[in-house]
Design an enzyme around this catalytic site. Structure first.
Site, PDB file in Angstrom:
ATOM      1  N   LYS A 205     -53.253 -19.433  31.876  1.00  0.00           N
ATOM      2  CA  LYS A 205     -52.777 -19.353  33.264  1.00  0.00           C
ATOM      3  C   LYS A 205     -51.971 -18.071  33.459  1.00  0.00           C
ATOM      4  O   LYS A 205     -50.850 -17.944  32.961  1.00  0.00           O
ATOM      5  CB  LYS A 205     -51.905 -20.544  33.657  1.00  0.00           C
ATOM      6  CG  LYS A 205     -51.717 -20.559  35.178  1.00  0.00           C
ATOM      7  CD  LYS A 205     -50.477 -21.271  35.665  1.00  0.00           C
ATOM      8  CE  LYS A 205     -49.235 -20.436  35.663  1.00  0.00           C
ATOM      9  NZ  LYS A 205     -49.182 -19.335  36.647  1.00  0.00           N
ATOM     10  N   GLU A 280     -41.846 -17.221  24.096  1.00  0.00           N
ATOM     11  CA  GLU A 280     -41.298 -15.856  24.060  1.00  0.00           C
ATOM     12  C   GLU A 280     -40.529 -15.704  25.360  1.00  0.00           C
ATOM     13  O   GLU A 280     -41.122 -15.621  26.428  1.00  0.00           O
ATOM     14  CB  GLU A 280     -42.448 -14.853  23.919  1.00  0.00           C
ATOM     15  CG  GLU A 280     -41.991 -13.520  23.369  1.00  0.00           C
ATOM     16  CD  GLU A 280     -41.713 -12.536  24.472  1.00  0.00           C
ATOM     17  OE1 GLU A 280     -40.523 -12.438  24.872  1.00  0.00           O
ATOM     18  OE2 GLU A 280     -42.645 -11.870  24.930  1.00  0.00           O
ATOM     19  N   CYS A 315     -38.571  -8.090  28.640  1.00  0.00           N
ATOM     20  CA  CYS A 315     -37.695  -9.116  28.067  1.00  0.00           C
ATOM     21  C   CYS A 315     -36.758  -8.497  27.032  1.00  0.00           C
ATOM     22  O   CYS A 315     -35.687  -9.017  26.783  1.00  0.00           O
ATOM     23  CB  CYS A 315     -38.529 -10.229  27.459  1.00  0.00           C
ATOM     24  SG  CYS A 315     -39.885  -9.632  26.468  1.00  0.00           S
ATOM     25  N   GLU A 412     -29.827 -12.159  32.229  1.00  0.00           N
ATOM     26  CA  GLU A 412     -30.960 -11.237  32.265  1.00  0.00           C
ATOM     27  C   GLU A 412     -31.218 -10.843  33.719  1.00  0.00           C
ATOM     28  O   GLU A 412     -31.487 -11.696  34.563  1.00  0.00           O
ATOM     29  CB  GLU A 412     -32.187 -11.932  31.676  1.00  0.00           C
ATOM     30  CG  GLU A 412     -33.403 -11.054  31.650  1.00  0.00           C
ATOM     31  CD  GLU A 412     -34.573 -11.694  30.893  1.00  0.00           C
ATOM     32  OE1 GLU A 412     -34.933 -12.838  31.213  1.00  0.00           O
ATOM     33  OE2 GLU A 412     -35.115 -11.032  29.995  1.00  0.00           O
TER      34      GLU A 412
HETATM   35  P1  NAP Z   1     -41.260 -17.717  35.085  1.00  0.00           P
HETATM   36  O1  NAP Z   1     -41.128 -18.632  36.247  1.00  0.00           O
HETATM   37  O2  NAP Z   1     -40.691 -18.122  33.775  1.00  0.00           O
HETATM   38  O3  NAP Z   1     -42.821 -17.411  34.946  1.00  0.00           O
HETATM   39  C1  NAP Z   1     -43.544 -17.237  33.763  1.00  0.00           C
HETATM   40  C2  NAP Z   1     -44.823 -18.050  33.806  1.00  0.00           C
HETATM   41  O4  NAP Z   1     -44.506 -19.443  33.805  1.00  0.00           O
HETATM   42  C3  NAP Z   1     -45.648 -17.830  35.074  1.00  0.00           C
HETATM   43  O5  NAP Z   1     -47.015 -17.905  34.748  1.00  0.00           O
HETATM   44  C4  NAP Z   1     -45.216 -19.007  35.921  1.00  0.00           C
HETATM   45  O6  NAP Z   1     -46.123 -19.321  36.916  1.00  0.00           O
HETATM   46  C5  NAP Z   1     -45.123 -20.085  34.895  1.00  0.00           C
HETATM   47  N1  NAP Z   1     -44.317 -21.242  35.302  1.00  0.00           N
HETATM   48  C6  NAP Z   1     -43.303 -21.293  36.206  1.00  0.00           C
HETATM   49  N2  NAP Z   1     -42.826 -22.548  36.303  1.00  0.00           N
HETATM   50  C7  NAP Z   1     -43.536 -23.300  35.446  1.00  0.00           C
HETATM   51  C8  NAP Z   1     -43.522 -24.686  35.097  1.00  0.00           C
HETATM   52  N3  NAP Z   1     -42.669 -25.535  35.648  1.00  0.00           N
HETATM   53  N4  NAP Z   1     -44.406 -25.132  34.171  1.00  0.00           N
HETATM   54  C9  NAP Z   1     -45.273 -24.294  33.609  1.00  0.00           C
HETATM   55  N5  NAP Z   1     -45.347 -22.982  33.902  1.00  0.00           N
HETATM   56  C10 NAP Z   1     -44.484 -22.488  34.808  1.00  0.00           C
HETATM   57  O7  NAP Z   1     -40.679 -16.326  35.435  1.00  0.00           O
HETATM   58  P2  NAP Z   1     -40.557 -15.704  36.922  1.00  0.00           P
HETATM   59  O8  NAP Z   1     -40.111 -16.734  37.874  1.00  0.00           O
HETATM   60  O9  NAP Z   1     -41.809 -15.012  37.210  1.00  0.00           O
HETATM   61  O10 NAP Z   1     -39.387 -14.650  36.672  1.00  0.00           O
HETATM   62  C11 NAP Z   1     -38.053 -15.119  36.645  1.00  0.00           C
HETATM   63  C12 NAP Z   1     -37.290 -14.492  35.519  1.00  0.00           C
HETATM   64  O11 NAP Z   1     -37.903 -14.795  34.277  1.00  0.00           O
HETATM   65  C13 NAP Z   1     -37.244 -12.978  35.516  1.00  0.00           C
HETATM   66  O12 NAP Z   1     -36.312 -12.463  36.390  1.00  0.00           O
HETATM   67  C14 NAP Z   1     -36.915 -12.697  34.088  1.00  0.00           C
HETATM   68  O13 NAP Z   1     -35.549 -12.850  33.863  1.00  0.00           O
HETATM   69  C15 NAP Z   1     -37.672 -13.772  33.347  1.00  0.00           C
HETATM   70  N6  NAP Z   1     -38.966 -13.270  32.809  1.00  0.00           N
HETATM   71  C16 NAP Z   1     -39.071 -13.040  31.490  1.00  0.00           C
HETATM   72  C17 NAP Z   1     -40.253 -12.552  30.979  1.00  0.00           C
HETATM   73  C18 NAP Z   1     -40.436 -12.272  29.520  1.00  0.00           C
HETATM   74  O14 NAP Z   1     -41.286 -11.472  29.163  1.00  0.00           O
HETATM   75  N7  NAP Z   1     -39.708 -12.946  28.639  1.00  0.00           N
HETATM   76  C19 NAP Z   1     -41.316 -12.264  31.818  1.00  0.00           C
HETATM   77  C20 NAP Z   1     -41.191 -12.515  33.186  1.00  0.00           C
HETATM   78  C21 NAP Z   1     -40.005 -13.024  33.658  1.00  0.00           C
HETATM   79  P3  NAP Z   1     -45.961 -18.654  38.392  1.00  0.00           P
HETATM   80  O15 NAP Z   1     -45.751 -17.208  38.190  1.00  0.00           O
HETATM   81  O16 NAP Z   1     -47.244 -18.961  38.995  1.00  0.00           O
HETATM   82  O17 NAP Z   1     -44.790 -19.344  39.016  1.00  0.00           O
END
Ligand code: NAP
Ligand code: MG
Length: 508
Positions: A205, A280, A315, A412
Site C-alpha cells: 500500500k 521503520e 526520517c 520530529e
Molecule cells: P503516516 O500516517 O505514518 O503514513 C505512513 C503510511 O502509513 C502511509 O501509507 C499511510 O497511509 C499509512 N497509514 C496511516 N494510518 C494508518 C493506519 N491506521 N493503519 C495502517 N496504515 C496507516 O505518516 P504521514 O501522516 O504521512 O506523516 C506524518 C508524519 O510521519 C511526518 O510528519 C513524519 O514525522 C512521519 N513520517 C515518517 C516517515 C519515515 O520515513 N519514517 C515517512 C513519512 C512520514 P496514508 O498516507 O494513505 O494515510
C-alpha cells in the site's frame, strides 16, 4: 501564524510520456490485473508545487485488500505455482531484471517522482532511481545465498542415537507492506526487493500522497515477467486500506515505514493473528560537530545537507545540530548561509535545489513547528516562513536559543528546520544526544578518529555517520533503536526478517 515571503513559481508541463501515464485514472494491481477499486471510488493526487490535482487513483479499501491478500495467499499456498517452482537462480534473474528495467525507465521515473512528491527531478534521478535499481540488483544476489546450517546436536536423553539436523530459511508467507511519501519509489523497493528475494508474496500500500511511481513500478515488475498475484499494489488511505492490511488474519507479516504514532497502531492491529512486524519509524537525529575538525567548510556543507536534503523529509534528518562552543557561531553562520543559498522551485525546474513539502497537511505541520519555536522564545536565524501563496513551499530554517524541553527540539518536524545548540563537554553532549525517544541515526564530525569511534559506540542509534551524512547503500542495514522501529531494512539483516527458520531433525 508564520509570515509568507514571496516566491516566483514557474509553471512547467510534464513530458508527453508522463502526461499519458497520469491522464487516465490509475488502477489497482491485483492478481496481475489492473482494476478499479471494488467501491468504484478514486482519489486525487496533487502536484505539491501548485496544489493542483494531477491524477486520479483507484481508492482501495478493505474489500480490495481482501482480494489482494486472497490472490497473494493463493499463489503462496500452491506448491506447483510458477513462483514456488522457480529455481533460486531464475528468481534472482527476475529480480535483477526489475533493476535493469528501472534503469531503462530512469528518466521517466525521476520525472514522475518529482511531479508527485515535489522533490527536484535531478535529485530523484541522482539518488532515488539509481538506489532503487541497485536495491533490486543487490537483493537479486541474495536469492541464491539464503542458506541454513547443519547443526551437530547431542540430545542427552537419547544416548547412542544419531541424528542429522539442519535449518532451512523459508519465506514468511504473505507480506503486507505500508510505505510513506518521502521516497515513494525507493521505499517500495526497500520493501519489495527483500520480500521477493526471500520468496514471499506481497500486498503493497503506497502513501495516498504519492502512489504514482509505485503503480508505474507495478507495470515494470509485470514487464520483467513476475507471475500474477505475487506482487499486488493497492493504493488507498491509511485508515481504511492500510488498517485492513495490518489487521488481516491471512497476512503473515506487516512491514511498515512511517510515523511512530501509526507504527504503534500497526503493532496493535497485528496482534490479532500475531503476524510478524517490522517498523521503520521517525527520528530526531543528533548531528555533533567537534571543534577539532580540520575541514570546517566541508563540515558545514555536510551539516546543511544533513537537514535540508529532501526538504528535511527524511526520517534520519540531522535535525538537532550540536556544535562545540568555540565554533558554534561560525557553523550557524555557515549553515544559515547555505540555507539562504538554496534555490526553491518546482521539482521539474532544472535549477531547483529544494521543492515544496509534500502536502498541505505537512505545510501546516512544519509551519506549526516554526510558529511554536518562535512563540517559545527561540531565535530564528534564517527562514521561518512559508514561501509563496501557491504550493507547499517553506524556507530552509535555522533556529537557535532553544531549550532541550521545547517541542521543536524533541519532536520530529519532518521539514527543512534545524535546531542548533552549543556544547562544551563530551559526556554532556553524548547524554543530550541520547535524550530522545528516537534512535534512528546520528552524525559525528571530528578529525580525531579515536574520538569518532568512542562516541559512535556510545550513541543509541541504528546508523552513525562520521564526517558524512545520509549515506545509504543496499548492503548497509538501516533502522532504529528505541521508538525509531523494529528490525532493519536492507543488507543481510532484512533477508532474515523476511524468512522463517525451520529446523529439521532426522533420526538416522
Ligand atoms: P503516516 O500516517 O505514518 O503514513 C505512513 C503510511 O502509513 C502511509 O501509507 C499511510 O497511509 C499509512 N497509514 C496511516 N494510518 C494508518 C493506519 N491506521 N493503519 C495502517 N496504515 C496507516 O505518516 P504521514 O501522516 O504521512 O506523516 C506524518 C508524519 O510521519 C511526518 O510528519 C513524519 O514525522 C512521519 N513520517 C515518517 C516517515 C519515515 O520515513 N519514517 C515517512 C513519512 C512520514 P496514508 O498516507 O494513505 O494515510
Ligand atoms: Mg497519513
Amino acid at each position: 501564524m508564520v509570515a509568507t515571503a514571496p516566491l516566483e513559481i514557474p509553471s512547467i508541463e510534464p513530458s508527453a510520456r508522463v502526461r499519458e501515464f497520469i491522464q487516465s485514472p490509475r488502477q489497482l494491481l491485483i492478481n496481475g490485473q489492473w482494476q478499479d477499486a471494488a467501491s468504484g471510488k478514486t482519489f486525487a493526487v496533487y502536484n505539491p508545487a501548485t496544489g493542483e490535482p494531477i491524477a486520479q487513483v483507484a481508492e482501495g479499501d478493505a474489500e480490495d485488500i481482501n482480494r489482494a491478500v486472497a490472490a497473494a495467499r493463493k499463489v503462496f499456498d500452491d506448491p506447483s505455482h510458477a513462483w514456488n517452482t522457480m529455481t533460486p537462480s531464475e528468481r534472482g534473474r527476475l529480480i535483477w531484471k526489475i533493476g535493469d528495467l528501472v534503469l531503462e525507465h530512469a528518466d521517466e521515473l525521476a520525472e514522475l517522482e518529482s511531479l508527485d512528491n515535489g522533490k527536484p527531478k535531478g535529485v530523484a534521478a541522482a539518488a532515488d532511481v539509481p538506489l532503487t535499481a541497485d536495491l533490486f540488483h543487490y537483493m537479486a544476489g541474495w536469492v541464491t545465498k539464503i542458506e541454513g546450517n547443519t547443526i551437530p546436536i547431542s540430545v542427552p536423553y537419547a544416548p547412542g542415537a544419531k541424528f542429522h539436523a539442519y535449518t532451512v530459511r523459508e519465506p514468511v508467507g504473505v507480506v503486507g507492506q505500508i510505505i510513506p511519501w518521502n521516497f515513494p519509489l525507493l521505499m517500495a523497493a526497500w520493501k519489495l526487493g527483500p520480500a521477493l528475494a526471500a520468496g514471499n508474496c506481497v500486498v503493497l500500500k503506497p502513501a495516498e500522497q504519492t502512489p504514482l511511481t509505485a503503480l508505474r513500478l507495478g507495470e515494470i515488475i509485470q514487464e520483467a515477467g513476475m507471475p500474477d498475484g505475487v506482487v499486488n499494489i493497492v493504493p488507498g488511505f491509511g485508515e481504511t486500506a492500510g488498517a485492513a492490511l495490518a489487521a488481516h488474519d491471512d497476512v503473515d507479516k506487516v512491514a511498515f515505514t512511517g510515523s511512530t504514532e501509526v507504527g504503534k497502531m500497526i503493532v496493535q492491529a497485528a496482534a490479532g493473528n500475531l503476524k510478524k512486524v517490522t517498523l521503520e519509524l521517525g527520528g530526531k537525529s543528533p548531528n555533533i560537530i567537534f571543534k577539532d575538525n580540520t575541514d570546517l567548510e566541508a563540515t558545514i556543507a555536510g551539516a546543511a545537507s544533513a537537514i535540508f536534503f529532501n526538504h528535511g523529509q527524511c526520517c534520519c534528518a540531522g535535525s538537532r545540530l550540536y556544535v562545540e562552543k568555540d565554533i558554534f557561531d561560525d557553523v550557524v553562520k555557515g549553515v544559515s548561509a547555505a540555507a539562504e543559498a538554496i534555490k526553491l522551485g518546482p521539482g521539474l525546474a532544472a535549477d531547483t535545489e529544494m521543492g515544496p513539502l509534500v502536502s498541505d497537511e505537512q505545510l501546516d505541520r512544519v509551519t506549526g513547528y516554526m510558529n511554536a519555536g518562535q512563540e517559545s522564545g527561540a531565535t530564528c536565524v534564517t527562514g521561518g516562513t512559508r514561501r509563496g501563496e501557491q504550493g507547499y513551499f517553506v524556507s530552509p530554517t535555522v533556529i537557535t536559543d532553544t531549550r532541550d524541553d521545547m517541542s521543536i527540539v524533541r519532536e520530529e518536524i519532518f521539514g527543512p528546520v534545524v535546531v542548533a545548540d552549543p556544547f562544551d563537554d563530551l559526556e554532556e553532549i553524548i547524554d543530550r544526544s541520547n535524550d530522545s525517544a528516537y534512535g534512528l541515526a546520528a552524525g559525528i564530525w571530528t578529525s580525531d578518529i579515536a574520538k569518532a569511534h568512542r562516541v559512535a559506540a556510545r550513541l543509541r542509534a541504528g546508523t552513525v555517520w562520521v564526517n558524512t551524512y545520509n549515506i545509504f547503500d543496499a548492503a548497509l542495514p538501516f533502522g532504529g533503536y528505541k521508538q525509531s522501529g523494529w528490525g532493519r531494512e536492507m543488507g543481510r539483516e532484512v533477508i532474515d526478517l523476511y524468512t522463517e527458520t525451520k529446523a529439521v531433525c532426522v533420526g538416522l
